[in-house]
Write a protein that holds these residues in place. Structure first.
Motif, PDB file in Angstrom:
ATOM      1  N   PHE A  86       0.837  -1.190   0.000  1.00 15.90           N
ATOM      2  CA  PHE A  86       0.000   0.000   0.000  1.00 15.90           C
ATOM      3  C   PHE A  86       0.872   1.240   0.000  1.00 15.90           C
ATOM      4  O   PHE A  86       2.037   1.193   0.403  1.00 15.90           O
ATOM      5  N   LYS A  87       0.299   2.325  -0.478  1.00 13.58           N
ATOM      6  CA  LYS A  87       1.052   3.575  -0.565  1.00 13.58           C
ATOM      7  C   LYS A  87       0.103   4.756  -0.440  1.00 13.58           C
ATOM      8  O   LYS A  87      -0.999   4.733  -0.975  1.00 13.58           O
TER       9      LYS A  87
ATOM     10  N   GLY B 110       3.994   3.887   3.368  1.00 17.50           N
ATOM     11  CA  GLY B 110       3.704   2.691   2.575  1.00 17.50           C
ATOM     12  C   GLY B 110       4.253   1.472   3.272  1.00 17.50           C
ATOM     13  O   GLY B 110       4.955   1.564   4.284  1.00 17.50           O
TER      14      GLY B 110
ATOM     15  N   SER C 156      -3.119   0.363  -3.759  1.00 12.42           N
ATOM     16  CA  SER C 156      -2.685  -0.987  -3.389  1.00 12.42           C
ATOM     17  C   SER C 156      -2.133  -1.704  -4.608  1.00 12.42           C
ATOM     18  O   SER C 156      -2.446  -1.367  -5.750  1.00 12.42           O
TER      19      SER C 156
ATOM     20  N   TYR D 156       9.217  -3.866   0.219  1.00  9.24           N
ATOM     21  CA  TYR D 156       8.535  -2.631  -0.174  1.00  9.24           C
ATOM     22  C   TYR D 156       9.526  -1.542  -0.560  1.00  9.24           C
ATOM     23  O   TYR D 156      10.449  -1.227   0.187  1.00  9.24           O
TER      24      TYR D 156
ATOM     25  N   PRO E 236       8.864   2.396  -2.796  1.00 10.86           N
ATOM     26  CA  PRO E 236       7.828   3.182  -3.487  1.00 10.86           C
ATOM     27  C   PRO E 236       7.820   2.973  -4.995  1.00 10.86           C
ATOM     28  O   PRO E 236       6.779   3.119  -5.637  1.00 10.86           O
TER      29      PRO E 236
END
Length: 246
Positions: A93-94, A109, A148, A157, A159
């Motif tokens: 998620f971000k 995120g 998402s 993770y 970005p």
């Protein structure tokens, strides 16, 4: 003469086929028409599905439509939102915001395992009201977008995942801002206080050495540094533009 006549007959037949090409190509033309009709039908059905069926959500948000902030002009205030992975896959998620200079998120995120949840804290600076504006008159245009992306096991993770696979990214929600009077008790304000307390406790727990290994959200210590770095880059660009204009 007989031989000559035999030589001319095929040519006359060939000329006849050239004059009436649909005789020789009617079968191919029919197949092409049917194929084009099938392709057109598939295209129309895919477009119809895209309009009629909304994208499948991977995250459940609480609150689901707004971020609630205590209204304290001239101060930095906090809101909170719980994100839960309701899918059967690992989900990244971000956060994004329309006001990166005055807002930032912690964490910005991360990755959630199936069924895992996290409370994200959102920080915002509240501007002073103009012309004796009242709280009821406040209309904040700041928006927060939560995206998402389904990820495979073992993927960490970063970005850039959302840029590299932008065609597979789902916009979960676009959240607006609602201000609450901190002096007036309300269910929304009490819920916000509980979520913020839970988020603070989770941050303190993550600072301790983990007792066991398991899926973890993006490292908290990098959040403030990342925001400060973006701020410094923004100020540097402003200085360069000012020098260029002079």
């Amino acid at each position: 003469m007989a031989i000559a006549a035999g030589n001319h007959k095929p040519n006359s037949d060939a000329n006849l086929f050239r004059l009436c090409p649909f005789w020789s190509s009617s079968g191919n033309t029919q197949n092409q028409t049917e194929g084009n009709a099938q392709k057109s039908s598939k295209t129309v059905s895919s477009v119809a599905r895209s309009f009629l069926l909304p994208p499948r959500r991977r995250l459940r948000l609480d609150p689901s439509n707004h971020l609630y902030f205590p209204y304290e002009p001239g101060k930095q205030v906090r809101s909170a939102v719980r994100l839960k992975n309701t899918s059967k896959s690992r989900v990244a998620f971000k956060f994004q915001t329309t006001a990166p200079k005055s807002c930032y998120m912690r964490p910005p995120g991360g990755i959630l395992a199936p069924g895992e949840s996290v409370i994200a804290t959102v920080f915002k600076f509240v501007e002073q009201p103009e012309n004796n504006e009242k709280l009821s008159d406040q209309k904040n245009k700041v928006k927060f977008k939560i995206m998402s992306l389904k990820v495979k096991e073992g993927v960490d993770y970063v970005p850039e995942l959302f840029d590299e696979q932008k065609d597979l990214v789902t916009v979960e929600r676009v959240l607006g801002v609602v201000f609450l009077d901190p002096e007036r008790p309300s269910p929304a304000l009490e819920k916000l206080k509980r979520q913020l307390a839970e988020a603070d406790a989770a941050v303190e727990a993550r600072k301790k050495p983990p007792a066991e290994t398991g899926p973890r959200v993006a490292a908290e210590g990098l959040v403030i540094d990342e925001w400060k770095e973006r701020r410094e880059k923004y100020l540097a660009r402003q200085q360069v533009q000012a020098v260029d204009s002079v």
